[in-house]
Design a protein around this motif. Structure first.
Motif, PDB file in Angstrom:
ATOM      1  N   TRP A 127       0.833  -1.211   0.000  1.00 20.50           N
ATOM      2  CA  TRP A 127       0.000   0.000   0.000  1.00 20.50           C
ATOM      3  C   TRP A 127       0.864   1.257   0.000  1.00 20.50           C
ATOM      4  CZ3 TRP A 127       0.581   3.538   3.846  1.00 20.50           C
ATOM      5  CH2 TRP A 127       1.189   3.094   5.048  1.00 20.50           C
ATOM      6  N   ARG A 128       1.944   1.237   0.818  1.00 21.19           N
ATOM      7  CA  ARG A 128       2.778   2.420   0.933  1.00 21.19           C
ATOM      8  C   ARG A 128       3.627   2.611  -0.323  1.00 21.19           C
ATOM      9  NH1 ARG A 128       4.378   5.374   5.443  1.00 21.19           N
ATOM     10  NH2 ARG A 128       3.914   3.725   6.936  1.00 21.19           N
ATOM     11  N   HIS A 129       4.105   1.509  -0.810  1.00 23.98           N
ATOM     12  CA  HIS A 129       4.912   1.563  -2.032  1.00 23.98           C
ATOM     13  C   HIS A 129       4.103   2.187  -3.177  1.00 23.98           C
ATOM     14  CE1 HIS A 129       7.664   0.085  -5.154  1.00 23.98           C
ATOM     15  NE2 HIS A 129       6.569  -0.291  -5.794  1.00 23.98           N
ATOM     16  N   ASN A 130       2.901   1.686  -3.362  1.00 23.47           N
ATOM     17  CA  ASN A 130       2.064   2.206  -4.450  1.00 23.47           C
ATOM     18  C   ASN A 130       1.722   3.681  -4.260  1.00 23.47           C
ATOM     19  OD1 ASN A 130       2.023  -0.271  -5.664  1.00 23.47           O
ATOM     20  ND2 ASN A 130      -0.149  -0.718  -5.279  1.00 23.47           N
ATOM     21  N   ALA A 131       1.324   3.994  -3.047  1.00 21.08           N
ATOM     22  CA  ALA A 131       0.874   5.363  -2.779  1.00 21.08           C
ATOM     23  C   ALA A 131       2.044   6.345  -2.843  1.00 21.08           C
ATOM     24  CB  ALA A 131       0.193   5.430  -1.415  1.00 21.08           C
ATOM     25  N   ALA A 132       3.161   5.939  -2.296  1.00 16.22           N
ATOM     26  CA  ALA A 132       4.318   6.839  -2.293  1.00 16.22           C
ATOM     27  C   ALA A 132       4.762   7.124  -3.722  1.00 16.22           C
ATOM     28  CB  ALA A 132       5.455   6.229  -1.480  1.00 16.22           C
ATOM     29  N   HIS A 133       4.657   6.107  -4.555  1.00 17.73           N
ATOM     30  CA  HIS A 133       5.026   6.340  -5.948  1.00 17.73           C
ATOM     31  C   HIS A 133       4.086   7.350  -6.608  1.00 17.73           C
ATOM     32  CE1 HIS A 133       6.549   5.631  -9.966  1.00 17.73           C
ATOM     33  NE2 HIS A 133       5.279   5.588 -10.356  1.00 17.73           N
ATOM     34  N   ALA A 134       2.803   7.152  -6.402  1.00 18.89           N
ATOM     35  CA  ALA A 134       1.834   8.092  -6.988  1.00 18.89           C
ATOM     36  C   ALA A 134       2.112   9.501  -6.473  1.00 18.89           C
ATOM     37  CB  ALA A 134       0.405   7.657  -6.662  1.00 18.89           C
ATOM     38  N   ASN A 135       2.330   9.607  -5.168  1.00 16.79           N
ATOM     39  CA  ASN A 135       2.620  10.929  -4.586  1.00 16.79           C
ATOM     40  C   ASN A 135       3.883  11.536  -5.197  1.00 16.79           C
ATOM     41  OD1 ASN A 135       0.453  10.442  -2.913  1.00 16.79           O
ATOM     42  ND2 ASN A 135       1.661  10.123  -1.051  1.00 16.79           N
ATOM     43  N   ALA A 136       4.897  10.715  -5.351  1.00 19.20           N
ATOM     44  CA  ALA A 136       6.162  11.215  -5.893  1.00 19.20           C
ATOM     45  C   ALA A 136       5.974  11.720  -7.320  1.00 19.20           C
ATOM     46  CB  ALA A 136       7.223  10.113  -5.843  1.00 19.20           C
ATOM     47  N   MET A 137       5.163  11.013  -8.068  1.00 21.49           N
ATOM     48  CA  MET A 137       4.921  11.451  -9.447  1.00 21.49           C
ATOM     49  C   MET A 137       4.179  12.786  -9.462  1.00 21.49           C
ATOM     50  SD  MET A 137       6.409   9.366 -11.535  1.00 21.49           S
ATOM     51  CE  MET A 137       7.648   9.316 -10.249  1.00 21.49           C
ATOM     52  N   ALA A 138       3.259  12.958  -8.504  1.00 24.08           N
ATOM     53  CA  ALA A 138       2.537  14.231  -8.424  1.00 24.08           C
ATOM     54  C   ALA A 138       3.492  15.368  -8.057  1.00 24.08           C
ATOM     55  CB  ALA A 138       1.409  14.134  -7.404  1.00 24.08           C
ATOM     56  N   THR A 139       4.377  15.094  -7.134  1.00 19.66           N
ATOM     57  CA  THR A 139       5.351  16.110  -6.736  1.00 19.66           C
ATOM     58  C   THR A 139       6.245  16.483  -7.921  1.00 19.66           C
ATOM     59  OG1 THR A 139       5.327  15.233  -4.502  1.00 19.66           O
ATOM     60  CG2 THR A 139       7.193  16.639  -5.091  1.00 19.66           C
ATOM     61  N   LEU A 140       6.694  15.458  -8.623  1.00 14.77           N
ATOM     62  CA  LEU A 140       7.529  15.692  -9.798  1.00 14.77           C
ATOM     63  C   LEU A 140       6.805  16.551 -10.821  1.00 14.77           C
ATOM     64  CD1 LEU A 140      10.139  14.939 -11.391  1.00 14.77           C
ATOM     65  CD2 LEU A 140       8.869  12.958 -12.281  1.00 14.77           C
ATOM     66  N   LEU A 141       5.570  16.181 -11.068  1.00 13.05           N
ATOM     67  CA  LEU A 141       4.782  16.912 -12.047  1.00 13.05           C
ATOM     68  C   LEU A 141       4.540  18.354 -11.586  1.00 13.05           C
ATOM     69  CD1 LEU A 141       3.108  17.064 -14.630  1.00 13.05           C
ATOM     70  CD2 LEU A 141       1.266  15.853 -13.461  1.00 13.05           C
ATOM     71  N   ALA A 142       4.216  18.499 -10.322  1.00 10.78           N
ATOM     72  CA  ALA A 142       3.941  19.841  -9.786  1.00 10.78           C
ATOM     73  C   ALA A 142       5.184  20.708  -9.860  1.00 10.78           C
ATOM     74  CB  ALA A 142       3.441  19.735  -8.358  1.00 10.78           C
ATOM     75  N   ASN A 143       6.293  20.134  -9.489  1.00 15.19           N
ATOM     76  CA  ASN A 143       7.531  20.923  -9.503  1.00 15.19           C
ATOM     77  C   ASN A 143       7.875  21.396 -10.910  1.00 15.19           C
ATOM     78  OD1 ASN A 143       7.797  20.774  -6.776  1.00 15.19           O
ATOM     79  ND2 ASN A 143       9.189  19.012  -6.805  1.00 15.19           N
ATOM     80  N   SER A 144       7.619  20.554 -11.871  1.00 12.18           N
ATOM     81  CA  SER A 144       7.872  20.965 -13.257  1.00 12.18           C
ATOM     82  C   SER A 144       6.883  22.027 -13.698  1.00 12.18           C
ATOM     83  CB  SER A 144       7.781  19.745 -14.177  1.00 12.18           C
ATOM     84  OG  SER A 144       8.716  18.771 -13.802  1.00 12.18           O
ATOM     85  N   LEU A 145       5.624  21.833 -13.326  1.00  6.56           N
ATOM     86  CA  LEU A 145       4.595  22.797 -13.728  1.00  6.56           C
ATOM     87  C   LEU A 145       4.912  24.190 -13.202  1.00  6.56           C
ATOM     88  CD1 LEU A 145       1.341  20.692 -13.197  1.00  6.56           C
ATOM     89  CD2 LEU A 145       2.251  21.484 -15.393  1.00  6.56           C
ATOM     90  N   LYS A 146       5.423  24.227 -11.989  1.00  7.21           N
ATOM     91  CA  LYS A 146       5.698  25.522 -11.353  1.00  7.21           C
ATOM     92  C   LYS A 146       6.685  26.356 -12.152  1.00  7.21           C
ATOM     93  CE  LYS A 146       4.910  23.994  -6.606  1.00  7.21           C
ATOM     94  NZ  LYS A 146       5.626  23.318  -5.509  1.00  7.21           N
ATOM     95  N   THR A 147       7.480  25.697 -12.913  1.00  2.00           N
ATOM     96  CA  THR A 147       8.516  26.412 -13.667  1.00  2.00           C
ATOM     97  C   THR A 147       7.995  26.942 -15.000  1.00  2.00           C
ATOM     98  OG1 THR A 147       9.253  24.468 -14.886  1.00  2.00           O
ATOM     99  CG2 THR A 147      10.233  24.822 -12.716  1.00  2.00           C
ATOM    100  N   ILE A 148       6.762  26.612 -15.320  1.00  2.00           N
ATOM    101  CA  ILE A 148       6.258  26.984 -16.645  1.00  2.00           C
ATOM    102  C   ILE A 148       5.446  28.267 -16.554  1.00  2.00           C
ATOM    103  CG2 ILE A 148       4.852  26.236 -18.600  1.00  2.00           C
ATOM    104  CD1 ILE A 148       5.483  23.358 -17.825  1.00  2.00           C
ATOM    105  N   PRO A 149       5.808  29.272 -17.288  1.00  2.00           N
ATOM    106  CA  PRO A 149       5.063  30.531 -17.237  1.00  2.00           C
ATOM    107  C   PRO A 149       3.632  30.315 -17.716  1.00  2.00           C
ATOM    108  CG  PRO A 149       7.103  30.749 -18.491  1.00  2.00           C
ATOM    109  CD  PRO A 149       6.923  29.313 -18.246  1.00  2.00           C
ATOM    110  N   GLY A 150       2.702  30.956 -17.033  1.00  2.00           N
ATOM    111  CA  GLY A 150       1.302  30.832 -17.436  1.00  2.00           C
ATOM    112  C   GLY A 150       0.581  29.693 -16.748  1.00  2.00           C
ATOM    113  N   VAL A 151       1.316  28.906 -15.976  1.00  2.00           N
ATOM    114  CA  VAL A 151       0.704  27.814 -15.234  1.00  2.00           C
ATOM    115  C   VAL A 151       0.663  28.193 -13.761  1.00  2.00           C
ATOM    116  CG1 VAL A 151       0.932  25.404 -14.518  1.00  2.00           C
ATOM    117  CG2 VAL A 151       1.484  26.090 -16.885  1.00  2.00           C
ATOM    118  N   THR A 152      -0.489  28.036 -13.136  1.00  2.00           N
ATOM    119  CA  THR A 152      -0.618  28.334 -11.711  1.00  2.00           C
ATOM    120  C   THR A 152      -1.190  27.123 -10.985  1.00  2.00           C
ATOM    121  OG1 THR A 152      -1.216  30.574 -12.328  1.00  2.00           O
ATOM    122  CG2 THR A 152      -1.567  29.948 -10.016  1.00  2.00           C
ATOM    123  N   ILE A 153      -0.473  26.652 -10.006  1.00  2.00           N
ATOM    124  CA  ILE A 153      -1.000  25.559  -9.184  1.00  2.00           C
ATOM    125  C   ILE A 153      -1.894  26.159  -8.120  1.00  2.00           C
ATOM    126  CG2 ILE A 153      -0.326  23.792  -7.510  1.00  2.00           C
ATOM    127  CD1 ILE A 153       1.969  23.123  -9.386  1.00  2.00           C
TER     128      ILE A 153
END
Lengths: 341, 341, 341, 341
Positions: A254-280
């Motif tokens: 359960w933790r392995h699966n969830a942590a992976h999903a969370n990590a992917m969201a963090t990765l995606l969010a961190n990248s999005l933050k760098t893109i002009p015109g995108v607001t989280i």
């Protein structure tokens, strides 16, 4: 071309360890309706996390878990306090009202989280026969906005609830994402924080189908078996839900699966933050990202990626990651988005 | 020692072709809630049997299939006519009343089968506002007693129903056993016989879980998607129900499984008939046997075989065979029974 | 000392012409459940106002009228749009949800009145099986805040409703106060404005008990008799509700009673406006006044007058006048209030 | 020509002492919803009969009294055991199922009366989650066939009920007829016999409208006020139900009215017995007579007298007498019947 999934964690398939567990549970005939060894074993797994007193029942889906939980806690003249963004309010086609007869009392929130201050006004007409009588506070962990309650916030709600003879229910469709993100064991932010009844999600964390209703206040479970059956949530070949949970709760899958999903969201969010015109727009604490994108890119992105437009007017979208989201998919999304911008 | 199963066809596990189909459906992410290719394909399979107009929906279990079907056909002031032995009356913990609000109007029968003559008296108060208004006749095929309606019997009920502005619903939890025994295609005793809506069973014929609601009168399905969701019967990863049905409806697996179960019942019944002190009480037409056994053997037999005592007072038991019942198990049962007698 | 009533129009007793009508209806035995001449006559009275096609049914009380109306218009997966201040939301103890199974979708308003702009957002998820499907807009005339819809405002809502396949229901518990204030006939702001179904109030305008459900769209009434009975709103000695309505609708008694109540409210409001420290918070258009009073006077006033504190925090009270409110009582209230201030 | 009434005791009008009481209750404004002196006084009247602990609530009609009582006693997965002839089964358009969600478990009887022997079989599946769980036994006194339970018969049912954790409810729509016939005080065959909750009828014994729910087991009333309101049975001007009961329970008016109705039934029955071709089919113990008449006279009689054909096939009719039935009307009926034969 198959679109990549950022639509929902229930677009994901089944984790192979869970499929394997299903395969192994199929070795012979076994008593139906939970009278089998697989079900007994899965319940034991839950009790390792939630204590020996926990009363655990398996159901088919998240709406079933929520509604049967709430049915066990309410009479029809009582009411359920929840966030206006709650799954039970927005996404269950009125099943709570239909099955419990109860009214939902809503509170508007920015982040999907309730506080005692938010909801105190709903108690103004306690004892007035003309008005529904609040009996349950229902919170989602993680919330529908991908945000998290801290332990102290849950305790404050539990104290408030119990002072006012209310129960505290948790919709834990994504409870594993919460636990993984908070780096806590389940019990620390549920039983120990004062949750009375919990909808424990499996489907969104790599199972094929199945959720559990966990009564942490076990006296509330006295009649639940009948409620489950009358609510059409009793599986005949129950071992095949139980076996999935046994796998999920073994070796911290359960933790392995969830942590992976969370990590992917963090990765995606961190990248999005760098893109002009995108607001989280919401704090990214679990596996969901809410973001405003330039209007012109949304439609084009949807040709290659599944995701939901959350708010048409604001151009706000929801991006959801899953146990099987690949880092390459996140990168592909970012590349494509940058190209379109 | 693991007891042998003559308790129910839902004690049986999952047929390996169905497990294989689940495995194959897990190849990637896919849209949830039925928006995927597996679901589309399974619906097409159903339409090969029931015609292009058939409206097909997947649900979790038999009670869900029956109750959501009946919800689509009734207002709460209307009533559902059924046999006193019907699953919807005896074995769904009041789910039909709870969900539809409707009353069930019962008819006592020896063999679990309704006839127009049986039920005509329920129409005496049509138009009287003090009394519930019949709207549906619900029959089970095969019945809870393991008996079968012949095509002409169903047609007679359908004619009666439609003459009186009633709908005819079939609880087909064991429809494959019926089709195999009658040596008919599904459509001949459903659509062509005048059935309006059908609960099509999968779980009891080798699936892991899942049933289908098939609207043969497609106009009745207009709002069904909302009823299914509000009734908590909408699976998020629906492809994993659909894929099971695709396997079941491919290469006549449904018939193979059901015919085997039926054959085992016939074998068992034929052997029982030769044993003094044993009386078979219902016609054996599908995969159930009802028999009176000498009182003193019942308890001893239950040490080695799972089966239900149907009527304590009459010493009547129910023996049920499944797709995975072995001839050796039948023989073992007979040997043990003879020994005990 | 008996307290004077500014609490509610249902604290008032029965107008003597209505008592007289009850007396006269008691001359002999008569068929029960509405099969009598008094009921036929009262229905004719209604049809003089609402046209020959109007389908008219008598029920016991306002909650009964609202809930049975809404039951006739909805399936449980559908939703009812109303103001957050609506009686059906705040004062019926969840009866709408319990009986219809439907969710209420709320809109916050200052004056208790809906507009198409207010509610358009509730239609965003039409066709989405996860979300309840709006089917009815319910408005109150006069509103719970004593405000009124103008004819054009109702027409705009009706157009909006019908364009979106919704029905428009009016909770007319105080419809006579509205008609009297607007100086219109009932039909002008109901049938002619596009209302589909109307709860027509009697109790708050001088009747002992009894309300009417008036289907202005008569096809919606097809099954209503069963809904009324199943909802426990069918009076056996119905002539004694009917006879009250006959009196109310004769010689404009309804208008006489309502206009008096309205006039008393206007008188009271005009006096209140002259008192320093008193703020009237809602437009006074019918027989209710909402006003902020100095905190220290409220409790003292309540020793001599019945009235409700609407908002404890804001020191806002509701003052309600009735057909039997005396000018002297209004003056007494003002004198006492001035003294206390 | 106005037909004479042998159809039902609810065709009768209002006793003049009750009308007078209504008139007197109309002297001024008074708090709504039962917060008035008339209601308090009427409750005291009930407590003179049923003891100080009795919890008494007024509702509009008999179906309302029965269904709200049963709602207070059941969860939806539980069941209510009653006679197949019970009003709650045959004449409330499914309101018990709709409001409680519960199933009614029926027992066929000749005389409308249950015994422990009759109903024991309904307890066979206690503890089985697939089956509804019996929780209430509901009996009618007098029954729908005009027969009576003796005190000992009620005690036997109460003992049986309480031994099995069931409640015993009495539908006393005609309780005064029972008490008058048995020459007992109410309490002797209700509270002292073990009844838990009672629907106390007023309308059929000379009231205009109104019934009472009397909790003899007062702990069961804890939440009843909300159930009543949510079930749309809370009268705003409640004093006008209460005042009727005050009159009915003063100077033994209830007994006077009921004894008269009973005497008229006895007179009619005694005369019928002397007429060849007429067979009385049920014991005449209260104010109802069931009789088989020659087929050819029924229609002709119905030209001059209101009465119901109970069983078309058997030519069985029901004749009901009331507090206002005249001896001359009975004689006229007999004369006419003899003439027709």
């Amino acid at each position: 071309m198959i679109k990549k999934n950022f639509a929902s964690d229930n677009y994901a398939g089944v984790h192979e360890a869970i499929l394997q567990s299903l395969y192994e549970a199929n070795n012979d005939s076994a008593p139906a309706y939970g009278g089998d060894q697989h079900t007994a074993k899965a319940i034991e797994k839950f009790r390792e996390y939630f204590g020996k007193d926990a009363q655990v029942f398996f159901v088919f889906n998240g709406t079933g878990a929520n509604v049967t939980s709430l049915s066990a806690l309410t009479h029809s003249y009582q009411a359920i306090i929840c966030a206006a963004s709650a799954h039970i309010q927005l996404d269950e086609c009125g099943a709570p009202e239909k099955l419990t007869g109860s009214k939902l009392l809503l509170t508007q929130t920015e982040d999907g989280k309730l506080t005692p201050e938010h909801i105190a006004h709903h108690l103004q007409r306690v004892g007035d026969q003309h008005h529904v009588q609040p009996k349950v506070i229902s919170i989602s962990q993680s919330t529908e906005y991908g945000t998290l309650y801290q332990v102290e916030e849950i305790k404050a709600l539990a104290d408030f609830a119990h002072q006012h003879q209310l129960y505290l229910h948790m919709d834990g469709a994504r409870i594993s994402n919460a636990a993984a993100s908070l780096q806590l064991n389940f019990t620390e932010f549920t039983k120990e924080a004062g949750i009375d009844v919990l909808s424990f999600g499996g489907t969104k964390n790599g199972m094929m189908m199945g959720e559990a209703v966990v009564f942490l206040n076990p006296s509330l479970a006295n009649h639940y078996q009948y409620i489950r059956k009358q609510s059409m949530q009793l599986a005949s070949k129950m071992r095949f839900i139980a076996a999935q949970f046994s796998a999920l709760l073994t070796n911290d899958l359960w933790r392995h699966n969830a942590a992976h999903a969370n990590a992917m969201a963090t990765l995606l969010a961190n990248s999005l933050k760098t893109i002009p015109g995108v607001t989280i727009t919401k704090k990214v604490e679990a596996n969901a990202i809410f973001a405003i994108l330039p209007r012109h890119v949304i439609h084009a992105l949807q040709q290659r990626f599944h995701f939901y437009v959350w708010n048409e007017i604001k151009n706000e979208v929801r991006l959801m990651t899953s146990f099987n989201t690949l880092e390459a998919e996140v990168e592909e999304f970012i590349v494509e988005l940058k190209k379109l911008i």
